[in-house]
Scaffold this active site. Structure first.
Site, mmCIF file in Angstrom:
data_model
loop_
_atom_site.group_PDB
_atom_site.id
_atom_site.type_symbol
_atom_site.label_atom_id
_atom_site.label_comp_id
_atom_site.label_asym_id
_atom_site.label_seq_id
_atom_site.Cartn_x
_atom_site.Cartn_y
_atom_site.Cartn_z
ATOM 1 N N ASP A 1 0.719 -1.164 -0.489
ATOM 2 C CA ASP A 1 -0.116 0.071 0.527
ATOM 3 C C ASP A 1 0.593 1.084 0.077
ATOM 4 O O ASP A 1 2.060 1.358 0.663
ATOM 5 C CB ASP A 1 -0.873 -0.117 1.346
ATOM 6 C CG ASP A 1 -1.770 1.092 0.685
ATOM 7 O OD1 ASP A 1 -2.617 0.876 0.664
ATOM 8 O OD2 ASP A 1 -1.977 2.152 1.816
ATOM 9 N N GLU B 1 -13.287 3.713 -8.764
ATOM 10 C CA GLU B 1 -13.656 2.088 -7.637
ATOM 11 C C GLU B 1 -14.447 2.951 -6.366
ATOM 12 O O GLU B 1 -13.027 3.136 -5.506
ATOM 13 C CB GLU B 1 -13.559 1.579 -7.807
ATOM 14 C CG GLU B 1 -13.637 0.294 -7.663
ATOM 15 C CD GLU B 1 -12.552 -0.921 -7.684
ATOM 16 O OE1 GLU B 1 -13.074 -2.130 -8.106
ATOM 17 O OE2 GLU B 1 -11.474 -0.806 -7.192
ATOM 18 N N ASP C 1 -8.575 2.454 -9.592
ATOM 19 C CA ASP C 1 -9.088 0.665 -8.972
ATOM 20 C C ASP C 1 -8.799 1.602 -7.525
ATOM 21 O O ASP C 1 -7.939 2.267 -6.794
ATOM 22 C CB ASP C 1 -7.702 0.443 -9.517
ATOM 23 C CG ASP C 1 -7.467 -0.867 -8.987
ATOM 24 O OD1 ASP C 1 -9.582 -1.156 -8.920
ATOM 25 O OD2 ASP C 1 -7.622 -2.110 -8.206
#
Length: 722
Positions: A207, A269, A237
């Site tokens: 991440d 998203e 995304d």
């Protein structure tokens, strides 16, 4: 069967490719004004909000689809799969080259299983020449999984390991780490905990530490590389897993698009299911549109039950207002989860797509990909994992190319000026009809028997071609004909089918897609709201107003403004042109408490074209040290792959740390520009520096530059490299 074939790159593509080439690894793009002018003069784009999502098609096949089908049918855009280099997994636990490979980046090189950088650039150019914009699926929340087997490489041969991606480069300090800046052992244990969702690992994917300016700059450089090659927008995304402020900062670094000179379109998203309002889609619309999962699930429920319930859509609890939605019937995640319709549902799926193109909710999209029997199955590929050309009718679905869907794209384009439906007629639970003003009518029969009925169409009297069964020809209709008399028509709708007509599909008319020389796909005005405010610790700042795009005065539908630092909040919203708008700023708590600013409604009138901006102070707030928008404009000559940054004595300029310097962008090369929010009434010292592709830094000579920010307003520095 129909085979997608490659198309040669045109003159415009060679111009773009020559002027927009960049070094691999995500360096910023330098696009000359001459190139932009040449491209803009050569390209006319379809005036449409409809997108074809050609998921995991290779670049040659996308180019062929644009030329042969999407452009002539009037599609406004094509969405393509992630183009960056990803992991190559020939022997994973989920099979050979599972589809999710491409959602695990190892570098920002445009070398992927869908083709090379050159093939990607040629595809973009070919689609533009067909009138179709290109939206890229951008993966910027994370890099490849930390749990990939040792020795795993990317499609360009790039080596990497968990938290070490040298081709970008990213190192250990560029990620949220378990037990460090992630409050858990690394996984997300509470999906309503914003800190965990934005700072811990989604499915063991590394991440990115997007709070860091250097990370933001590298992400922005990758996206600007794509923009420099002509990309017009992004489906982003996993945005739920990026802090809203961080993503806003990244978006603020992006260049305008090459062909249209506009801000790139953004569809985010945001997976549904969170009970925390801060993690629901409505909280993100200040940064762009959002995918509406609730709408797709509601459509499935109707078409597997009673489509008469579609009349109740205005009462559905949808993810966001229509003006902020990228609408879909399905996508790659949801079809595998079985919570929406898919090609496996046969005529229900086809009819649902007809309906979604007809109903005025968001910007509609049509999804096409490959058939599958296992949820992790790879698209068809060769022995090295590279996706092979699309062959419609076999292992590939090509709904976007069918007569009925292409006809409904034209229907949607014709109906677009009317954003309401009328005379929603229910013949029985599975037969309905409605129209969009005096522009278009559709009837849908989701039953096993043909049904004849009389409908109010809203159309002027005369004959119309049914665009589901055929198209307009020079002498008539290749399919059925509907006759309107007194505004009504008696129509026989075949079993499990539909009939649709619109004012641009009359017998003998000349068919052509609607094109927009200005290149504006939405005919809207990008309006930036900036407000200085002092909300409480549990409050967010929103703007609400008199039109649907601003929530129609409903605080629950207001648009969240993103913190910019220094008590400044900002958001950009597409508003209709030439429209008088009333609005106010409000403060909203997570529990739904609302504090309205005092005084009369504010007002503005949007221009006919272009953009608009307002800067205000929340009435009733005393705002110390409001942020000042400081613009840096530096004339600097660079060599290929070299980039320019500004660094200075305050945190917003990196505190003299070159790794935290602010990137400037060269859309008007050799002038490099950036706008940074700085504290007011503050003495600023700064310098410019150049960074080579290998990371070597060159500082400009001479004493530190300086200025003092004003108490309010803006500041502009115009300099030449020393």
């Amino acid at each position: 069967m129909e085979s997608a074939k490659p198309h040669p790159i045109g003159r415009t593509g060679r111009l773009l490719l020559a002027a927009a080439m960049v070094a691999v690894g995500g360096t910023a793009v330098v696009t000359t004004a001459i190139t932009a002018t040449s491209a803009r003069a050569a390209v006319v784009l379809n005036d449409s909000e409809v997108t074809a999502n050609l998921w995991e098609w290779n670049w040659n096949s996308v180019a062929a689809a644009c030329t042969d089908h999407l452009g002539p049918a009037g599609y406004g855009a094509v969405q393509v799969a992630p183009p960056q280099e990803s992991v190559r997994l020939p022997n994973s636990n989920d099979g050979t080259h599972p589809w999710y490979e491409v959602y695990q980046p190892v570098s920002y090189q445009l070398e992927s299983r869908f083709g090379s950088r050159q093939q990607f650039a040629e595809m973009v150019t070919t689609c533009h020449e067909a009138g179709v914009r290109v939206y890229v699926d951008a993966v910027v929340n994370h890099m490849a999984g930390t749990n990939n087997p040792p020795g795993t490489r990317g499609y360009a041969g790039t080596e990497f390991s968990g938290y070490d991606y040298p081709a970008v480069p990213y190192g250990a300090g560029d990620f949220h780490r378990p037990g460090d800046n992630c409050p858990t052992d690394g996984s997300i244990n509470d999906w309503d905990n914003e800190a965990q969702v934005t700072s811990c690992e989604l499915l063991s994917l590394a991440d990115l530490y997007t709070e860091k300016e250097s990370v933001r700059n590298k992400i922005a450089s990758y996206l600007n590389d794509l923009i420099g090659l002509g990309v017009d927008g992004f489906r982003v995304d996993a945005v739920k897993h990026i802090r809203k402020d961080d993503f806003a900062a990244i978006l603020g670094k992006l260049n305008n698009t090459v062909v249209e000179g506009r801000r790139p379109y953004v569809a985010q998203e945001i997976f549904d299911g969170a009970s925390n309002p801060a993690l629901q889609a409505r909280a993100f619309i200040g940064n762009g549109d959002v995918l509406d999962f609730a709408y797709a699930k509601g459509i499935r429920s109707a078409f597997q039950g009673s489509i008469a319930t579609l009349a109740n859509i205005p009462n559905w609890n949808l993810d966001a207002p229509s003006a902020n939605v990228f609408a879909m019937v399905t996508n790659h995640d949801l079809e595998r989860d079985g919570v929406v319709l898919s090609y496996k549902d046969g005529t229900d799926y086809v009819l649902a797509n007809y309906f979604a193109l007809a109903y005025p909710h968001g910007r509609p999209s049509v999804y096409d990909s490959f058939t599958w029997s296992d949820r992790n199955q790879s698209p068809p590929h060769n022995g090295d994992g590279y996706v092979t050309d699309t062959v419609c009718g076999g292992t590939w679905n090509c709904l976007s190319q069918t007569t009925g869907i292409k006809g409904m794209v034209g229907w949607a384009n014709a109906a677009r000026p009317v954003q309401t439906i009328a005379d929603f007629t229910v013949i029985n639970d599975n037969v309905i009809g409605f129209h969009r003003g005096d522009r278009a009518w559709i009837g849908i029969n989701d039953s096993g028997s043909a049904v004849s009925a009389t409908f109010t169409t809203g159309l002027t009297d005369g004959d119309y071609c049914d665009v589901i069964s055929g198209s307009v020809t020079g002498s008539g209709c290749s399919g059925g004909t509907v006759t309107v008399s007194g505004g009504r028509a008696t129509v026989t709708i075949p079993a499990n089918n539909a009939v649709a007509v619109h004012l641009n599909a009359r017998p003998g008319a000349t068919p052509s897609p609607t094109i927009s020389p200005t290149g504006d796909p939405t005919d809207r005005i990008a309006t930036t709201f900036t407000v200085h405010a002092t909300p409480g610790a549990d409050q967010e700042v929103h703007v609400v107003g008199s039109i649907p795009e601003l929530g129609s005065w409903a605080p629950a539908d207001a648009v969240r403004l993103v913190p910019q630092g220094g008590n400044t909040y900002r958001g950009t919203i597409d508003l209709p042109p030439s429209t008088q708008v009333e609005y106010k700023f409000i403060k909203v708590t997570a529990a739904g408490g609302v504090t309205w600013e005092s005084g009369a409604n504010r007002s503005l009138t949007t221009p006919v074209t272009g953009t608009h901006a307002v800067t205000e102070t929340f009435r009733g707030d005393s705002v110390p040290g409001s942020a000042i928008a400081a613009s840096f404009n530096a004339t600097v000559t660079t060599f290929f792959g070299q980039n320019v940054f500004v660094v200075g004595n305050v945190a917003e300029l990196g505190s003299w740390n070159p790794d935290e310097a602010v990137a400037l962008f060269a859309a008007d090369y050799p002038v490099w520009r950036a706008t940074v929010n700085l504290p007011s009434n503050t003495a600023i010292e700064y310098k410019y520096l150049k960074k080579n592709p290998d990371g070597f830094v060159t500082w400009e000579s001479g004493a530190n530059r300086s200025f003092t920010t004003p108490p309010t307003g803006t500041h502009t520095s115009t300099d030449t490299w020393r």
